[in-house]
Design a protein around this motif. Structure first.
Motif, short mmCIF file in Angstrom:
data_model
loop_
_atom_site.label_atom_id
_atom_site.label_comp_id
_atom_site.label_asym_id
_atom_site.label_seq_id
_atom_site.Cartn_x
_atom_site.Cartn_y
_atom_site.Cartn_z
N ARG A 9 0.83 -1.20 0.00
CA ARG A 9 0.00 0.00 0.00
C ARG A 9 0.87 1.26 0.00
O ARG A 9 0.52 2.27 -0.59
CB ARG A 9 -0.91 0.02 1.22
CG ARG A 9 -1.95 -1.09 1.26
CD ARG A 9 -2.90 -1.00 0.07
NE ARG A 9 -3.66 0.20 0.04
CZ ARG A 9 -4.86 0.36 0.60
NH1 ARG A 9 -5.40 -0.63 1.27
NH2 ARG A 9 -5.51 1.49 0.49
N LEU A 90 -1.87 2.58 -9.67
CA LEU A 90 -3.07 1.74 -9.64
C LEU A 90 -2.97 0.66 -10.70
O LEU A 90 -2.63 0.93 -11.85
CB LEU A 90 -4.32 2.59 -9.91
CG LEU A 90 -4.69 3.60 -8.84
CD1 LEU A 90 -5.77 4.55 -9.36
CD2 LEU A 90 -5.20 2.90 -7.59
N PHE A 105 -10.19 -2.34 -10.30
CA PHE A 105 -8.97 -1.73 -9.78
C PHE A 105 -8.55 -2.32 -8.44
O PHE A 105 -9.38 -2.71 -7.61
CB PHE A 105 -9.18 -0.23 -9.59
CG PHE A 105 -9.16 0.54 -10.87
CD1 PHE A 105 -10.28 0.62 -11.66
CD2 PHE A 105 -8.00 1.17 -11.28
CE1 PHE A 105 -10.25 1.33 -12.87
CE2 PHE A 105 -7.96 1.89 -12.48
CZ PHE A 105 -9.09 1.96 -13.27
N GLY A 106 -7.24 -2.35 -8.24
CA GLY A 106 -6.68 -2.63 -6.94
C GLY A 106 -6.70 -1.40 -6.06
O GLY A 106 -7.07 -0.30 -6.51
N PRO A 107 -6.26 -1.52 -4.80
CA PRO A 107 -6.33 -0.41 -3.85
C PRO A 107 -5.27 0.66 -4.06
O PRO A 107 -5.36 1.74 -3.48
CB PRO A 107 -6.15 -1.09 -2.50
CG PRO A 107 -5.35 -2.31 -2.81
CD PRO A 107 -5.80 -2.76 -4.17
#
Lengths: 114, 112
Positions: A9, A90, A105-107
């Motif tokens: 992240r 992203l 989409f991913g985070p």
């Protein structure tokens, strides 16, 4: 449930380091994408892949490369990180050939290059 | 080229206010149009879409109508909630979803 995951992240790297960002999708999608998101600029496409080992440059490929050895995994590589690559990255995936189809989409990975 | 222009933010509204976020597009053909939403700390997710002229997309109380004559796809909601606070992206796709183009995003903050 549809799932796109990204390996980190948050990342902090130093100028000149080689950086790997990884993305995995579990939907058996043919297409995968890497975007960077910057305030006021929206999403800009870096690279996309429509099949294993296949890739196409997007709008801003300079300073980046990608790798897709397996259908579910798409990696973004910063060969020598620079401060202007500080951004949100992203990953997305989608099925192929569908007009009106959506991207999932991913985070996101927030990368800071010092 | 194909592109999307959406109103600049940030937009700040009180709970239960009416929301409009403007989006206009330029395209060489007849695109599909999308609104995506990005909640804090998350990736984008599809909010609604329309694939041909006069179609109306709707979801979670949000609506947008594909207007070919004005090349627009404005997002509306009659009564916003605090939980609607997010960044909203307008997007278009001409042939397939490999060619998707996103607007700059509009940040919405809803205050109680």
């Amino acid at each position: 449930d549809v799932k796109v995951t990204q390996s980190s992240r948050y990342l902090v790297k130093r100028t000149g380091e080689k950086v790997f960002l990884e993305c995995v999708q579990d939907m058996d999608h043919e297409n995968m994408f890497w975007y960077r998101q910057d305030p006021g600029l929206g999403l800009r496409l870096i690279y996309f892949s429509y099949d294993v080992k296949m890739k196409e440059k997007g709008d801003i490929p300079e300073g980046y490369s990608v790798s897709r050895e397996k259908k579910e995994r798409f990696s973004l590589i910063l060969e020598s990180a620079s401060t202007n690559q500080t951004s949100m990255y992203l990953c997305a995936s989608s099925t192929s050939g569908s007009r009106g189809g959506t991207q999932y989409f991913g985070p996101g990975t927030r990368l800071l290059v010092l | 080229g194909n592109s999307v222009t959406q109103m600049e933010g940030p937009v700040t509204l009180s709970e239960e206010a009416f929301l409009t976020i403007n989006c206009t597009y330029t395209a060489t053909g007849y695109p599909s149009l999308f609104w995506y939403v990005q909640y804090p700390g998350e990736g984008l997710q599809l909010l609604l879409k329309a694939t041909k002229a006069d179609d109306k997309g709707s979801n979670k109380g949000f609506e947008a109508t594909y207007r070919k004559e004005t090349t627009s796809f404005h997002l509306e909601k009659g009564s916003v909630q605090v939980s609607d606070s997010a960044v909203y992206f307008c997007a278009l796709s001409l042939y397939n979803n490999n060619d998707m183009r996103f607007g700059a995003g509009t940040r919405l903050t809803v205050k109680p």
